[in-house]
Design a protein around this motif. Sequence first.
Motif, mmCIF file in Angstrom:
data_model
loop_
_atom_site.group_PDB
_atom_site.id
_atom_site.type_symbol
_atom_site.label_atom_id
_atom_site.label_comp_id
_atom_site.label_asym_id
_atom_site.label_seq_id
_atom_site.Cartn_x
_atom_site.Cartn_y
_atom_site.Cartn_z
ATOM 1 N N LEU A 170 -36.841 4.070 -14.280
ATOM 2 C CA LEU A 170 -38.362 3.809 -13.589
ATOM 3 C C LEU A 170 -39.109 4.998 -13.651
ATOM 4 C CD1 LEU A 170 -37.735 1.363 -10.956
ATOM 5 C CD2 LEU A 170 -38.936 1.012 -12.733
ATOM 6 N N GLU A 171 -38.340 6.230 -13.494
ATOM 7 C CA GLU A 171 -38.969 7.405 -13.132
ATOM 8 C C GLU A 171 -39.647 7.977 -14.548
ATOM 9 O OE1 GLU A 171 -36.493 10.777 -12.284
ATOM 10 O OE2 GLU A 171 -37.635 12.194 -13.421
ATOM 11 N N GLN A 172 -38.822 7.565 -15.916
ATOM 12 C CA GLN A 172 -39.348 8.089 -17.102
ATOM 13 C C GLN A 172 -40.654 6.881 -17.409
ATOM 14 O OE1 GLN A 172 -35.778 7.256 -19.334
ATOM 15 N NE2 GLN A 172 -35.563 9.482 -19.519
ATOM 16 N N GLN A 173 -40.782 5.869 -16.803
ATOM 17 C CA GLN A 173 -41.740 4.915 -17.160
ATOM 18 C C GLN A 173 -42.858 5.235 -16.092
ATOM 19 O OE1 GLN A 173 -41.070 0.699 -16.258
ATOM 20 N NE2 GLN A 173 -38.935 0.472 -17.226
ATOM 21 N N GLN A 174 -42.944 5.709 -15.233
ATOM 22 C CA GLN A 174 -44.058 6.217 -14.359
ATOM 23 C C GLN A 174 -44.484 7.300 -14.924
ATOM 24 O OE1 GLN A 174 -46.208 4.782 -13.356
ATOM 25 N NE2 GLN A 174 -45.702 4.737 -10.887
ATOM 26 N N LYS A 175 -43.773 8.393 -15.270
ATOM 27 C CA LYS A 175 -44.250 9.746 -16.152
ATOM 28 C C LYS A 175 -44.838 9.164 -17.319
ATOM 29 C CE LYS A 175 -41.042 13.034 -14.716
ATOM 30 N NZ LYS A 175 -39.727 13.917 -15.052
ATOM 31 N N LEU A 176 -44.525 8.128 -18.097
ATOM 32 C CA LEU A 176 -45.083 7.768 -19.366
ATOM 33 C C LEU A 176 -46.181 7.090 -19.125
ATOM 34 C CD1 LEU A 176 -44.743 7.126 -22.458
ATOM 35 C CD2 LEU A 176 -43.801 4.778 -21.838
ATOM 36 N N CYS A 177 -46.447 6.336 -17.864
ATOM 37 C CA CYS A 177 -47.794 6.085 -17.533
ATOM 38 C C CYS A 177 -48.752 6.841 -17.226
ATOM 39 C CB CYS A 177 -47.698 5.114 -16.189
ATOM 40 S SG CYS A 177 -46.812 3.355 -16.537
ATOM 41 N N ILE A 178 -48.287 8.089 -16.684
ATOM 42 C CA ILE A 178 -49.097 9.310 -16.639
ATOM 43 C C ILE A 178 -49.630 9.876 -17.782
ATOM 44 C CG2 ILE A 178 -49.292 11.722 -15.600
ATOM 45 C CD1 ILE A 178 -47.676 10.534 -13.205
ATOM 46 N N ARG A 230 -44.644 16.443 -23.385
ATOM 47 C CA ARG A 230 -44.207 17.708 -23.049
ATOM 48 C C ARG A 230 -44.941 18.007 -21.610
ATOM 49 N NH1 ARG A 230 -41.169 20.874 -26.054
ATOM 50 N NH2 ARG A 230 -41.527 20.740 -28.333
ATOM 51 N N GLU A 231 -46.163 17.707 -21.609
ATOM 52 C CA GLU A 231 -46.710 17.801 -20.366
ATOM 53 C C GLU A 231 -46.349 17.016 -19.234
ATOM 54 O OE1 GLU A 231 -51.208 18.200 -19.579
ATOM 55 O OE2 GLU A 231 -51.428 17.567 -21.622
ATOM 56 N N VAL A 232 -45.588 15.913 -19.325
ATOM 57 C CA VAL A 232 -45.014 15.365 -18.209
ATOM 58 C C VAL A 232 -43.575 15.469 -18.315
ATOM 59 C CG1 VAL A 232 -46.818 13.550 -17.992
ATOM 60 C CG2 VAL A 232 -44.711 13.277 -19.501
ATOM 61 N N PHE A 233 -43.038 16.403 -18.942
ATOM 62 C CA PHE A 233 -41.566 16.773 -18.749
ATOM 63 C C PHE A 233 -40.720 15.721 -19.436
ATOM 64 C CE2 PHE A 233 -43.463 18.853 -14.934
ATOM 65 C CZ PHE A 233 -44.075 19.934 -15.463
ATOM 66 N N LEU A 234 -41.349 14.980 -20.507
ATOM 67 C CA LEU A 234 -40.419 14.083 -21.034
ATOM 68 C C LEU A 234 -39.862 14.134 -22.178
ATOM 69 C CD1 LEU A 234 -42.057 10.288 -19.813
ATOM 70 C CD2 LEU A 234 -39.636 11.245 -19.312
ATOM 71 N N ALA A 242 -39.486 14.177 -8.740
ATOM 72 C CA ALA A 242 -40.004 14.533 -10.001
ATOM 73 C C ALA A 242 -41.464 14.256 -10.372
ATOM 74 C CB ALA A 242 -39.167 13.759 -11.100
ATOM 75 N N ILE A 243 -41.941 13.125 -9.842
ATOM 76 C CA ILE A 243 -43.483 12.827 -10.030
ATOM 77 C C ILE A 243 -44.205 13.580 -9.213
ATOM 78 C CG2 ILE A 243 -45.034 11.082 -9.487
ATOM 79 C CD1 ILE A 243 -43.211 10.272 -11.952
ATOM 80 N N GLU A 244 -43.811 14.155 -8.072
ATOM 81 C CA GLU A 244 -44.839 14.949 -7.173
ATOM 82 C C GLU A 244 -44.735 16.536 -8.101
ATOM 83 O OE1 GLU A 244 -42.748 15.003 -3.402
ATOM 84 O OE2 GLU A 244 -43.426 13.221 -2.825
ATOM 85 N N GLU A 245 -43.650 16.881 -8.453
ATOM 86 C CA GLU A 245 -43.795 18.238 -9.119
ATOM 87 C C GLU A 245 -44.548 18.074 -10.542
ATOM 88 O OE1 GLU A 245 -39.645 18.992 -9.837
ATOM 89 O OE2 GLU A 245 -39.131 19.716 -7.998
ATOM 90 N N LEU A 246 -44.465 16.888 -10.912
ATOM 91 C CA LEU A 246 -45.305 16.812 -12.007
ATOM 92 C C LEU A 246 -46.794 16.594 -11.675
ATOM 93 C CD1 LEU A 246 -46.076 15.824 -14.955
ATOM 94 C CD2 LEU A 246 -45.566 13.397 -14.586
ATOM 95 N N LEU A 287 -37.143 12.126 -24.470
ATOM 96 C CA LEU A 287 -37.464 10.880 -25.166
ATOM 97 C C LEU A 287 -37.795 11.285 -26.512
ATOM 98 C CD1 LEU A 287 -39.856 8.774 -23.043
ATOM 99 C CD2 LEU A 287 -37.327 8.897 -23.029
ATOM 100 N N LYS A 288 -37.579 12.580 -26.916
ATOM 101 C CA LYS A 288 -38.105 12.768 -28.500
ATOM 102 C C LYS A 288 -37.374 11.915 -29.468
ATOM 103 C CE LYS A 288 -35.247 16.955 -28.914
ATOM 104 N NZ LYS A 288 -35.415 18.294 -28.315
ATOM 105 N N ASP A 289 -36.160 11.591 -28.930
ATOM 106 C CA ASP A 289 -35.356 10.734 -29.976
ATOM 107 C C ASP A 289 -35.107 9.109 -29.735
ATOM 108 O OD1 ASP A 289 -33.931 13.025 -31.258
ATOM 109 O OD2 ASP A 289 -32.709 13.253 -29.604
ATOM 110 N N LYS A 290 -36.044 9.235 -28.640
ATOM 111 C CA LYS A 290 -36.319 7.493 -28.411
ATOM 112 C C LYS A 290 -37.852 7.042 -28.571
ATOM 113 C CE LYS A 290 -32.651 7.510 -24.676
ATOM 114 N NZ LYS A 290 -32.338 7.514 -23.459
#
Lengths: 296, 258
Positions: B157-165, B136-140, B192-196, B144-147
């Motif tokens: 890639l964007e989701q991967q990087q958010k996941l890494c955060i 939730r904190e990284v807006f994913l 998206a990463i910057e907003e995060l 991803l809740k079903d994945k």
Amino acid sequence: MGQRRWHNLSETLIEWVIRLCGISAIICVFGIFFFVFREGADLLFHRFDIVQFLFSQEWYPTSQSHIRYGVLALIAGTASVTVLAMLMAVPFGLGAAIFVSEFCGPKMKEALKITIELLAAIPSVVWGFIGLTVMNPLIITVFHAPIGLNVLNGGIILALMSVPIIVSIAEDALKAVPDSYREAGLALGATRWQLIYRVLLPAAKNGLLAAVLLGVGRAVGETMAVLMATGHAVKIPTSLLDSVRTLTATIAAELGEAPMHSDHYQVLFIIGILLFSLTFAVNLIADLIVKGIRNK
Amino acid sequence: MSTPRAYSVETRDLNLWYGDFQALKNVSVQIAQGRITSLIGPSGCGKTTLLRCFNRVNERYGNVKTTGEIKILAKNIYDPDVSLIELRKSVGMVFQRPNPLPISVYENIVFGQRIHQERRAIKKSDLDQIVEQSLREVFLWDDLKDKLHERAVSLQLEQQQKLCIARLLPLKPEVILMDEPCSALDAKATRAIEELMISLTGRYTMLIVTHNMAQARRISEECIFMLLGELMEHSPTRELFITPRHPKTAEYIEGRYG
């Protein structure tokens, strides 16, 4: 103009040569299978008792009164030696691969790799010789066994022969794990050991499995060393100190004495087909497992 | 500023050599707590090296020698009694290329719990909660809740990087180091990463190495300019870009070199 045509021609020629090299493996495998099959086919299709072949442990190919071709004991011999060898070689081989790839410094790594390659280059008859002259008396003194040529001896020799293959393939697999995984793990505070079993082993599992199966293949197919080290007695072993005989050793020992195209001769080729199918099955299973892992 | 500022990271006379090559020269810097500080400078200026000092991850290349002091949470991280594990828990890192581990999304996020806690102390319900909260904190979470049990490396890639955060957050880090976190991403993902990152300010001190000066201007409150291993200038971002104090800084931000 002429030069350009020559260029094109040589391009095409090279392409064809390379194509030929590529499919040569397929041609060879089918060729070998065909010839082995042809030698055994007459017996296999006409008067062959497959139940007796697979489930009887009575191997009397040259009996005067009652010839029997049962290879159950030989299968048991191959299986026992292979399993024992793998029980030793897999932990040692994977451990060594992990050490070489993750723990030791560059100089040590170079030294170890050269030594391991040297180990792989020792001819199998030399291994058999070691089994015969070094391991044999050793096993007799240590275990008070009546004879030192047995499952234990063959298993140790085979383990030593498989370790180099397992190490080099497994090390390649670990080396192929992207460094970014290691950095990710380290940056999250993982210790070296946590990094290995939580990150590297899962990431490299396909390659590690391939390493183990190549080791199994080597152990199943090895002939000369086990012929010399296992004692050559046709029986299902009940302990590590029993002598056994393997499928491969039987072919090597008896083919020279079996009259051409006799039943005995043909049965030996059918054993060849059996070995062929065994290794094929191992490879196929490995392939399916690897694919299954990949799709998950 | 009237109130005394709190610093998450302080270095004093930090020098670093790779073999004979000196990559950092007398770097003394104070990184403000809870803000985004960007590190800019031409390639090879030492900004990534400096970043990798803060969790001591550059020590894995054997031939590194460091002198000077780095204080994180008022403790010198080169003291012999410092635990690398504790240090890396409190100083998280995000890399240039997203590098989720080749396990599921869920396992990536709880990786830290798994390696830092006794197996018996881990409760499934806690982990589930950690996963949901971090995502939730990284807006994913919605994406991803079903994945959760799919392989993390198959995400975009964007989701991967958010996941890494996201996987850093359960360790409750003080500092998050980011080494060009957007250089492998397209414009939309970068945004998206910057907003995060902006949404995480206040709670975490973030240090970002970037080649993209516009990005430094967009997201950071403070900016550090480095050149040839030396710290040239450290100012509030706006000041650095509008009225640079050092002529070299001015030339760099004008694009004369770099």
